[in-house]
Scaffold this active site. Structure first.
Site, mmCIF file in Angstrom:
data_model
loop_
_atom_site.group_PDB
_atom_site.id
_atom_site.type_symbol
_atom_site.label_atom_id
_atom_site.label_comp_id
_atom_site.label_asym_id
_atom_site.label_seq_id
_atom_site.Cartn_x
_atom_site.Cartn_y
_atom_site.Cartn_z
ATOM 1 N N HIS A 59 18.334 -1.723 -4.393
ATOM 2 C CA HIS A 59 18.060 -3.072 -3.892
ATOM 3 C C HIS A 59 16.770 -3.638 -4.490
ATOM 4 O O HIS A 59 16.715 -4.770 -4.927
ATOM 5 C CB HIS A 59 17.970 -2.994 -2.362
ATOM 6 C CG HIS A 59 17.191 -1.798 -1.884
ATOM 7 N ND1 HIS A 59 17.623 -0.507 -2.094
ATOM 8 C CD2 HIS A 59 15.982 -1.680 -1.300
ATOM 9 C CE1 HIS A 59 16.728 0.337 -1.628
ATOM 10 N NE2 HIS A 59 15.724 -0.344 -1.150
ATOM 11 N N ARG A 60 15.697 -2.814 -4.517
ATOM 12 C CA ARG A 60 14.406 -3.292 -5.026
ATOM 13 C C ARG A 60 14.499 -3.574 -6.520
ATOM 14 O O ARG A 60 13.992 -4.574 -7.012
ATOM 15 C CB ARG A 60 13.315 -2.266 -4.722
ATOM 16 C CG ARG A 60 11.913 -2.757 -5.000
ATOM 17 C CD ARG A 60 10.838 -1.858 -4.400
ATOM 18 N NE ARG A 60 10.940 -1.812 -2.961
ATOM 19 C CZ ARG A 60 11.472 -0.809 -2.276
ATOM 20 N NH1 ARG A 60 11.913 0.260 -2.891
ATOM 21 N NH2 ARG A 60 11.560 -0.869 -0.968
ATOM 22 N N ASP A 86 9.850 -7.397 1.137
ATOM 23 C CA ASP A 86 10.155 -6.880 2.463
ATOM 24 C C ASP A 86 11.598 -6.397 2.410
ATOM 25 O O ASP A 86 12.473 -7.070 1.860
ATOM 26 C CB ASP A 86 9.967 -7.944 3.544
ATOM 27 C CG ASP A 86 9.792 -7.284 4.916
ATOM 28 O OD1 ASP A 86 9.190 -6.188 4.987
ATOM 29 O OD2 ASP A 86 10.264 -7.840 5.922
ATOM 30 N N ASP A 99 15.844 6.915 2.574
ATOM 31 C CA ASP A 99 16.536 7.444 1.386
ATOM 32 C C ASP A 99 17.400 8.685 1.678
ATOM 33 O O ASP A 99 18.509 8.794 1.140
ATOM 34 C CB ASP A 99 15.533 7.779 0.266
ATOM 35 C CG ASP A 99 15.085 6.536 -0.496
ATOM 36 O OD1 ASP A 99 15.714 5.476 -0.333
ATOM 37 O OD2 ASP A 99 14.110 6.638 -1.258
ATOM 38 N N LYS A 115 6.728 2.496 -3.283
ATOM 39 C CA LYS A 115 7.146 1.139 -3.647
ATOM 40 C C LYS A 115 6.446 0.671 -4.914
ATOM 41 O O LYS A 115 7.078 0.126 -5.815
ATOM 42 C CB LYS A 115 6.748 0.160 -2.525
ATOM 43 C CG LYS A 115 7.845 -0.194 -1.588
ATOM 44 C CD LYS A 115 7.410 -1.418 -0.800
ATOM 45 C CE LYS A 115 8.281 -1.613 0.397
ATOM 46 N NZ LYS A 115 7.927 -2.795 1.170
ATOM 47 N N LYS A 171 0.849 -1.198 0.000
ATOM 48 C CA LYS A 171 0.000 0.000 0.000
ATOM 49 C C LYS A 171 0.878 1.239 0.000
ATOM 50 O O LYS A 171 0.392 2.345 0.186
ATOM 51 C CB LYS A 171 -0.965 -0.049 1.184
ATOM 52 C CG LYS A 171 -1.948 -1.208 0.993
ATOM 53 C CD LYS A 171 -3.003 -1.363 2.064
ATOM 54 C CE LYS A 171 -3.920 -2.541 1.678
ATOM 55 N NZ LYS A 171 -4.834 -2.947 2.737
HETATM 56 P P1 IMP Z 1 9.041 -2.511 4.363
HETATM 57 O O1 IMP Z 1 9.673 -3.391 3.357
HETATM 58 O O2 IMP Z 1 7.926 -1.728 3.740
HETATM 59 O O3 IMP Z 1 8.618 -3.265 5.599
HETATM 60 O O4 IMP Z 1 10.110 -1.433 4.770
HETATM 61 C C1 IMP Z 1 10.872 -1.475 5.939
HETATM 62 C C2 IMP Z 1 11.427 -0.119 6.254
HETATM 63 O O5 IMP Z 1 12.456 0.203 5.335
HETATM 64 C C3 IMP Z 1 10.446 1.043 6.202
HETATM 65 O O6 IMP Z 1 10.781 1.947 7.224
HETATM 66 C C4 IMP Z 1 10.670 1.664 4.865
HETATM 67 O O7 IMP Z 1 10.393 3.028 4.905
HETATM 68 C C5 IMP Z 1 12.143 1.399 4.658
HETATM 69 N N1 IMP Z 1 12.407 1.213 3.234
HETATM 70 C C6 IMP Z 1 11.987 0.201 2.433
HETATM 71 N N2 IMP Z 1 12.427 0.369 1.182
HETATM 72 C C7 IMP Z 1 13.153 1.526 1.192
HETATM 73 C C8 IMP Z 1 13.839 2.246 0.185
HETATM 74 O O8 IMP Z 1 13.894 1.888 -1.002
HETATM 75 N N3 IMP Z 1 14.457 3.387 0.586
HETATM 76 C C9 IMP Z 1 14.414 3.843 1.877
HETATM 77 N N4 IMP Z 1 13.780 3.218 2.841
HETATM 78 C C10 IMP Z 1 13.143 2.059 2.510
#
Ligand code: IMP
Length: 194
Positions: A178-179, A71, A155, A15, A11
């Site tokens: 990474h993503r 994740d 970020d 992302k 959501k």
């Molecule tokens: P989740 O995968 O949504 O559970 O993210 C875990 C945590 O990492 C959250 O606080 C996100 O804001 C942070 N996060 C996930 N992906 C990124 C990214 O690409 N850049 C910065 N923070 C990230």
């Protein structure tokens, strides 16, 4: 694998936009289902793989569609890999992005070894229920103060070369993140299997 219509189990609009951007660039012909509904999934597992599988399986059960879930964790060397799987709740259960960044900078005050990686685990469940798990890692370091206003989460403090992810345009972050790496690994697997 069978995959024509896909739900992105997130959501988080940042992302979703990043995932759509990279999937588009892979050239795979997959229609994204944008109006799917599912109840919030609590991330109760203690590993990134566990949480990604949990999200993907619950969203697949709720929608009946093929699904991709990720994740992500920020692993800081000087903190023994923390916050890792707890990155979203680093500063507490209701923490905002700013709270988490502030806590990270605070616990790293005076720390000279600032190496860190972002790790994304991505799970795809196809239309027949087959599961695929891939990972993407990006190396960087933690700044001493936030820089830039693009992106989300950590970020503004994640430095790659001489700029933070928040100082890069989305397209640029999506070339190296990474993503994006996890998604490209997924696309490579898919192009061999579809
Ligand atoms: P989740 O995968 O949504 O559970 O993210 C875990 C945590 O990492 C959250 O606080 C996100 O804001 C942070 N996060 C996930 N992906 C990124 C990214 O690409 N850049 C910065 N923070 C990230």
């Amino acid at each position: 694998m069978r995959l024509t219509r896909l739900v992105i189990a997130s959501k988080n609009r940042h992302k979703i936009a990043e995932i759509m951007d990279v999937l588009h660039d892979t050239g795979l012909e997959i229609e994204l289902v944008e109006d799917a509904q599912w109840p919030d999934v609590e991330e109760t597992e203690t590993t990134l793989v566990g949480n990604a599988l949990l999200k993907a399986r619950e969203v697949r059960a709720a929608t009946g569609c093929a699904v991709v879930a990720d994740d992500t964790g920020l692993e800081v060397e000087a903190l023994g890999g923390e916050p890792g799987v707890f990155s979203a709740r680093f500063a507490g259960p209701e923490a905002t992005y700013e709270d988490n960044v502030e806590k990270l900078l605070r616990v790293m005050e005076g720390v000279t070894d600032r190496g860190a990686v972002f790790r994304t685990v991505m799970v795809l469940i196809d239309e027949s229920g087959e599961e695929l798990v891939v990972e993407g890692v990006m190396e960087g370091s933690i700044t001493t103060e936030p820089r830039g206003s693009n992106g989300f989460g950590y970020d503004p403090v994640f430095l790659v070369g001489d700029r933070t992810f928040a100082e890069m345009a989305t397209k640029e972050k999506n070339q190296i993140s990474h993503r994006a790496r996890a998604l490209r690994a997924l696309a490579d697997e898919l192009s061999e299997r579809i």
